[in-house]
Design a protein around this motif. Sequence first.
Motif, PDB file in Angstrom:
ATOM      1  N   ILE A 151     -20.910  17.996  -4.969  1.00 54.33           N
ATOM      2  CA  ILE A 151     -21.227  19.432  -5.062  1.00 54.33           C
ATOM      3  C   ILE A 151     -22.147  19.838  -3.916  1.00 54.33           C
ATOM      4  N   PHE A 164     -19.348  19.465 -13.764  1.00 59.17           N
ATOM      5  CA  PHE A 164     -18.421  20.419 -13.156  1.00 59.17           C
ATOM      6  C   PHE A 164     -18.040  21.566 -14.096  1.00 59.17           C
ATOM      7  N   ALA A 165     -18.785  21.690 -15.159  1.00 56.35           N
ATOM      8  CA  ALA A 165     -18.592  22.805 -16.089  1.00 56.35           C
ATOM      9  C   ALA A 165     -17.141  22.934 -16.544  1.00 56.35           C
ATOM     10  N   SER A 180     -19.633  21.962  -1.856  1.00 52.87           N
ATOM     11  CA  SER A 180     -19.785  23.317  -2.394  1.00 52.87           C
ATOM     12  C   SER A 180     -20.943  24.043  -1.739  1.00 52.87           C
ATOM     13  N   VAL A 181     -22.125  23.407  -1.778  1.00 54.01           N
ATOM     14  CA  VAL A 181     -23.318  24.112  -1.299  1.00 54.01           C
ATOM     15  C   VAL A 181     -23.372  24.137   0.229  1.00 54.01           C
ATOM     16  N   ARG A 186     -24.351  26.666  -8.461  1.00 51.88           N
ATOM     17  CA  ARG A 186     -23.519  27.825  -8.823  1.00 51.88           C
ATOM     18  C   ARG A 186     -24.166  29.114  -8.346  1.00 51.88           C
ATOM     19  N   THR A 220     -23.888  29.103  -4.391  1.00 50.91           N
ATOM     20  CA  THR A 220     -22.552  29.389  -3.873  1.00 50.91           C
ATOM     21  C   THR A 220     -22.048  30.770  -4.283  1.00 50.91           C
ATOM     22  N   ALA A 268     -18.236  24.805  -7.112  1.00 50.23           N
ATOM     23  CA  ALA A 268     -19.212  23.861  -7.675  1.00 50.23           C
ATOM     24  C   ALA A 268     -18.856  23.482  -9.109  1.00 50.23           C
ATOM     25  N   GLY A 269     -17.919  24.169  -9.673  1.00 49.64           N
ATOM     26  CA  GLY A 269     -17.514  23.868 -11.041  1.00 49.64           C
ATOM     27  C   GLY A 269     -16.687  24.995 -11.584  1.00 49.64           C
TER      28      GLY A 269
END
Lengths: 311, 593
Positions: free
Chosen positions: A153, A254-255, A157-158, B284, B287, A165-166
């Motif tokens: 992540i 990852f939700a 993602s970041v 989250r 992003t 991210a999920g």
Amino acid sequence: MIAYLAKRFLTLLLVMLVVTMLIFGLMHAVPGGPFDQTQQPLRGPALANITRKYGLDQPIWRQYLHWLWALLHGDLGIPFEQPTMSVTQLIRKAWPITLIVGGITIGISYVGGLIMGCIAALKHNTWLDWLLTSAVSTAGVALPNYVVGFLLISVFSVKLGWLPAGGWGQPEDLILPVIAFSLYPMALMARYTRASTLEVTYADYVRMGRARGLSERRITLRYILRTALIPLITIMGPNIPNILTGSIFIEATFALPGLGSYFTTASLHRDYPLILALVLIVAVLWGTCYILSDIAYTLVDPRVRLEGLSR
Amino acid sequence: MSDSANQRSLTRRGFIVASGAGALSFAAACSSKHSTASGAGTKNALGLTLQSGAASATDQYYVQAFDSTGASYKALDFYESVYSRAPLADQFNIPLVRLDPNYSIVPGAATKWEQAADGNSWTFHIRPGIMWSDGKELTAADYIETLRYSADPKHAWDFSWFWSGVIKNYTEAVAGKVPTSEIGVKQGTDKYALVIQTEGPIAYVPSACLYTTPLSAAALSKYGSGSYNINPATCVTCGPYTLTKFDPTATIVLGPNKKYSGPFAPPIAALVGKIYAGGDMLPRFQTGEIDTISVTPLDLKIAAKNSRTKNLHLYKNPNDFEIWYTFFDTKKAPFNNVKVRQALAHCVDRDSLVKSLLAPLATPAYGYLTPGYPFAVEDPLKPLTNYDPGKAKSLLAAAGYPNGKGFPQVTFNWWANAVSNTESVVQALTQNWNKQLGINIKLQELDKTTFYARMNKKPTQIQMGFVSYGMDYFDASNMLSVYKSGGRHNWDNAQYDGLLAKGAAESKAAQRQEIYTEAQTLMTDQAPAVFVFHLLYGYYYAPYIKGSALAKNKDGYDGIQWPGFGATSNSLQQLYVANSVSSWPRQKQSGVL
């Protein structure tokens, strides 16, 4: 074969009955109930109202028989966590997500692990063997999947912003969870494949094959790999139920709204119908996988015969 | 040569032209980006004219994250279920009163309210003309039917204690002894007047009425429960939002209620609740998946290293004014001796503990009530709980345990809570008590459900435990009643009970302050608990989330204050998405607006 399977499945039914009785007793024995509150506990009449509503005021044996009777009619009850749907609906909603992630994970990790293990064994003591065995598979076994998940992540993602991210709903939501989830089974598979392949590589019948001038390809595919697969069935079988019932950590990281998280929340909430349903799923999966493993042995290794079929 | 010079000249000219054109295009692109994002002067989906600096109407939605770990979501209304309410609950109605950021009660559906001369009832006057989405008008009948539904034994409402002892006959109705029609909630002189009859003179009824978030009487009658509001097809609302999507495992979306006729139209016309089964929320937020997050001390460290989040302002407020404290079973040795409890209270270095383990998301607790909470006092209590190991040793010696000699082994139960760092806190507390006082306190972790089950048993099965309490309504009578005799903990004190009863009945603020100061002093001195810290909640908002709802209040707390962004708070009208939204990688929520 049919008699054997019937016997095994009947045993499985008996095991499940015992398991549910044990779990039913245990979950009622632990302190706390589904309607205990943290701030202000429900007072006498309110608690009586709510326990009556869910039939929890009945003796435990009656509750169990009621649950069993409902189960025989295909009714797993109403989860206390989400009483707007039945347990069956909840599982039908959450499990496919876990199955998709788990199925892809099994495919990637088993095929990938097999290939890696074979290459490492066939090229043993080379830099490739070192890379695959020491670096990749050791890291895969040693690093918990949630750590891998957070690393993925952070990077994808970041930092790079390439992947979400999920969440759930789009194909790209699958990429990072599957990678993180695959590493451990892939590493495990690679290590076992390497070990069993190496063991077979120096067996007398393989040397004999070489002496007879068989091609390396034929020796590898028909003599080495087929025999090397046998111990892998022992590894693959029990891993499948674990993967198909979801990883709490992967789904949380990852939700993913899969089944994994319910294993903890159902216990924490004392959600009796959901706990029983999940236990049933696990028991059925484990039992079935062991039966399938036994059958797979007979297919891969003609020396193995199922009980009752050997004569 | 000349060709070459000519070529160079053209190239230079071309470069200048190209540069100019590029700069112009860039400026145009930038300006067009801003002009696209700007919605100042235009109307949002609720018909409200957006203010200067606001982003376009299609950007006026607010995405929040919710962690569903350990939560169950089965309702969107307080009166259907309190403990199983889903995120974004209580948006389909207007409560009688609301709270402003300074925690003052302000009008909601009711424009005014008054207590009867005998003190035994309150009348709330509901503003006419607020319509439900099914075309019916919001009247006193909606509040009456909702409160009756809450008392119905068949409904088994999980928060019925809230009105027990407050509304006349409520306790009896919950127990099935009287019909719900006999509870003390009636229509007044007209259909807009709601009369709440109380069990006696009760001053805090308006504060408690923050939780009068009504269901529609007609829908309640039609569907038999408040569950109609979790289905977009049957949702009935008089609030600014209506249900668009309800998937409590993934997303809840509230879209604009196009029929909204209430007085509080918000700039933000849609709400998105992203529900995650645990995991780390910070990525989250970074992003652009969500617009705000509640941060942990660990998040702060990580955010400080990220270029996008390192300069964000950290908003802090006490949210539900949660206190973490160590409680004792005061009916059993050694904690039946007040000197033992006082010794432990004086042997907690709260300032150091908070600084090393919890800062900046906590403050040391010298009293039960967090500064800023109604009638909270702190300074008069400090001498009773200050860190003084010498005094603690003397008290322990006076209790018969010089240097801890003869002190029995005690089990200290706790449960893990990452936000409050309970593991480190209980270890620090125990280590200091054992070291300074020479006693033997042994830690034992329990899972949360087991902990509370044992704590709530009568008599309690926990000798000494670490626990928190956050308020239910905004009045000292709520938080202080936790230590009422027969209440949450095993401590009885008739004098304290008397003060609470007196305070609840007193209507003058100055007198109430005097009474509650005395109650807090008595409680702190008797030390049925050792107060450790008041939790602060930390929030990041994406830089485009703006509005006075985020400004500091009178106590210096900022960010959206309790009770959060919703119908019970006037923050709803004071938050908007600014046109700087293009400076952040906000993920577009399609189909929301």
